[in-house]
Write an enzyme that holds these catalytic residues in place. Structure first.
Site, PDB file in Angstrom:
ATOM      1  N   GLY A   1       0.816  -1.211   0.000  1.00  0.00           N
ATOM      2  CA  GLY A   1       0.000   0.000   0.000  1.00  0.00           C
ATOM      3  C   GLY A   1       0.852   1.264   0.000  1.00  0.00           C
TER       4      GLY A   1
ATOM      5  N   SER B   1      -3.466  -3.206  -0.859  1.00  0.00           N
ATOM      6  CA  SER B   1      -2.372  -3.902  -0.195  1.00  0.00           C
ATOM      7  C   SER B   1      -2.801  -5.321   0.173  1.00  0.00           C
ATOM      8  CB  SER B   1      -1.966  -3.138   1.066  1.00  0.00           C
ATOM      9  OG  SER B   1      -1.089  -3.933   1.834  1.00  0.00           O
TER      10      SER B   1
ATOM     11  N   THR C   1      12.429  -7.501 -11.231  1.00  0.00           N
ATOM     12  CA  THR C   1      11.893  -8.836 -11.501  1.00  0.00           C
ATOM     13  C   THR C   1      10.666  -9.077 -10.635  1.00  0.00           C
ATOM     14  OG1 THR C   1      14.104  -9.587 -12.041  1.00  0.00           O
ATOM     15  CG2 THR C   1      12.479 -11.298 -11.536  1.00  0.00           C
TER      16      THR C   1
ATOM     17  N   CYS D   1       1.465   1.925  12.856  1.00  0.00           N
ATOM     18  CA  CYS D   1       2.783   2.442  12.486  1.00  0.00           C
ATOM     19  C   CYS D   1       3.301   3.426  13.519  1.00  0.00           C
ATOM     20  CB  CYS D   1       2.715   3.135  11.134  1.00  0.00           C
ATOM     21  SG  CYS D   1       1.258   2.739  10.202  1.00  0.00           S
TER      22      CYS D   1
HETATM   23  C1  LIG Z   1      -1.891  -0.398   5.915  1.00  0.00           C
HETATM   24  C2  LIG Z   1      -2.250   0.809   5.130  1.00  0.00           C
HETATM   25  C3  LIG Z   1      -1.358   1.360   4.193  1.00  0.00           C
HETATM   26  C4  LIG Z   1       0.032   0.804   3.994  1.00  0.00           C
HETATM   27  O1  LIG Z   1       0.017  -0.439   3.357  1.00  0.00           O
HETATM   28  P1  LIG Z   1       1.339  -1.362   3.416  1.00  0.00           P
HETATM   29  O2  LIG Z   1       1.021  -2.496   2.501  1.00  0.00           O
HETATM   30  O3  LIG Z   1       1.486  -1.795   4.819  1.00  0.00           O
HETATM   31  O4  LIG Z   1       2.466  -0.535   2.932  1.00  0.00           O
HETATM   32  C5  LIG Z   1      -1.761   2.448   3.456  1.00  0.00           C
HETATM   33  N1  LIG Z   1      -2.984   2.989   3.636  1.00  0.00           N
HETATM   34  C6  LIG Z   1      -3.874   2.492   4.511  1.00  0.00           C
HETATM   35  C7  LIG Z   1      -5.209   3.116   4.634  1.00  0.00           C
HETATM   36  C8  LIG Z   1      -3.532   1.395   5.307  1.00  0.00           C
HETATM   37  O5  LIG Z   1      -4.396   0.919   6.188  1.00  0.00           O
END
Ligand SMILES: *Cc1c(COP(=O)(O)O)cnc(C)c1O
Length: 394
Positions: free
Chosen positions: A72, A202, A240, A328
């Site tokens: 994500g 994601s 890749t 986070c």
């Molecule tokens: C978890 C999340 C992300 C980040 O995704 P990752 O795959 O962990 O980098 C971005 N936006 C939202 C709304 C999320 O909940």
């Protein structure tokens, strides 16, 4: 660990066994480069194509409009930087909201350091972006609007379709990106129906592999690659391909879309039951987010007079995984930027707890978690230096 009650599905979800099964061969015996000019390479290329078609079908777009990424965060970065910096040297204006994920907010800040103009929309008390505010923020040089489909902390669902329609009415070409990392699990993600130009997903938020994501980019959208090198992903993301990851991602998205409707009904019933219990059985609480426009799996409350971190530690002692703020940032003790943005004072924002439900959540487990939560709040309040009643209550 068997007694753990996991209520942190917005942070990550466990890999589904069915997903792992389809990934396995591509991690071991079938590990060829899809660019290879031999049977193994051709087979890999074909599998990559099928996975892309699966994702495209679910999103309602062309396979060539899907870029596989590392998650994500990368999808959000590619969308924002890719569109804003599509032509070197040009400076533009971008609009986003105050409750976006940091993958958007910190990227927007970085774009501002590069000389772009950024407007951050304040949200309503329930976390929704108002179209009025958006209208006022539009400028002559607005190039991109990025508003999340649903919020990861408070579960508020944004009016993306209405935003897309409004942008259309302006008669200018303003690109619309949505971070659908949370929305993608529980809501219909048809990009045409929503009217978006870019959409981030994601894998690990829907029982797929970590480190795998996708970005939908509508054809004709100018996009500057962030990772240059080989010509993979139609020259928009070099490197890749992570074939096992891509195949697992597609499978997980397929399963999520198959179960979406029934899970949404099941989870929203559990959610409403939990919200009702907490409001009835614990004093001085505030539901964060919206009643009406809320993800089926999100419960987020502030408890007066106690710290979110204190509640989390006590929950963890009892085998319950929850979260405060966003995963986070739970390492720092700042109040959540999302809860502060909805107008809650620090006294409330520090005491927020999020339960996010998922496949393994049953009524029995959820009730057990709420029973524990009740005891924990009562205990923490009994030792808290904060006055027992919030201002304005009796
Ligand atoms: C978890 C999340 C992300 C980040 O995704 P990752 O795959 O962990 O980098 C971005 N936006 C939202 C709304 C999320 O909940």
């Amino acid at each position: 660990m068997s007694k753990t009650i996991y209520l942190d599905h917005a942070a990550t979800t466990p890999l589904a066994p069915e997903v792992f099964e389809v990934m396995k061969p591509w991690m071991t015996q079938e590990c060829w480069n899809p660019g290879g000019f031999y049977a193994g390479g051709f087979a890999t290329k074909e599998a990559l194509g099928r996975a892309r078609e699966t994702v495209a079908e679910i999103l309602g777009c062309m396979p060539g409009e899907i870029i596989f990424t590392s998650g994500g965060s990368e999808s959000d970065n590619l969308a924002l930087r890719g569109v804003m910096n599509a032509r070197p040297g040009e400076k533009h204006h971008m609009i986003t909201s105050s409750i976006e994920h940091h993958a958007i907010l910190h990227t927007a800040e970085d774009l501002a350091r590069d000389g772009h103009e950024i407007s951050i929309l304040q949200v309503e008390k329930d976390g929704r972006v108002s179209l009025e505010n958006l209208k006022k923020a539009i400028r002559e040089n607005t190039k991109l609007v990025s508003i999340m489909m649903a919020n990861n902390e408070i579960g508020t669902i944004q009016p993306i379709k209405e935003i897309a329609e409004f942008l259309q009415e302006t008669g200018k070409k303003i690109f619309l990106h949505t971070d659908a990392v949370q929305g993608g699990v529980h809501l219909d993600c048809n990009v045409e129906k929503m009217g978006v130009d870019l959409l981030s997903l994601s894998g690990h938020k829907f029982y797929g592999p970590r480190g795998m994501g996708a970005l939908f980019v509508k054809s004709g959208t100018p996009l500057r690659p962030q990772i240059t090198g080989g010509g993979q992903e139609y020259n928009r993301r070099a490197g890749t391909e992570n074939i096992a990851g891509i195949i697992g991602f597609a499978k997980a998205l397929q399963l999520a879309s198959e179960h979406r409707k029934s899970e949404a009904i099941r989870l929203s019933q559990l959610r409403d039951h939990a919200i009702e219990r907490i409001q009835k059985e614990i004093k001085h609480v505030q539901l964060n987010g919206s009643h009406e426009h809320r993800l089926p799996n999100n419960i987020n409350f502030s408890f007066w007079g106690v710290e979110g971190e204190g509640i989390l530690l006590k929950l963890d002692e009892r085998g319950i995984c929850a979260s405060t703020g966003s995963a986070c940032t739970s390492a720092d003790l700042d109040a959540s930027h999302v809860i502060l943005a909805t107008g809650q004072g620090h006294g409330w924002a520090h005491g927020s707890i999020r339960f996010t439900l998922g496949k393994a959540t049953t009524k029995e487990l959820l009730d057990k978690a709420i029973d524990e939560l009740k005891e924990i709040i009562a205990y923490l309040r009994s030792i808290s230096p904060v006055p027992p009643n919030p201002p304005g209550s009796n």
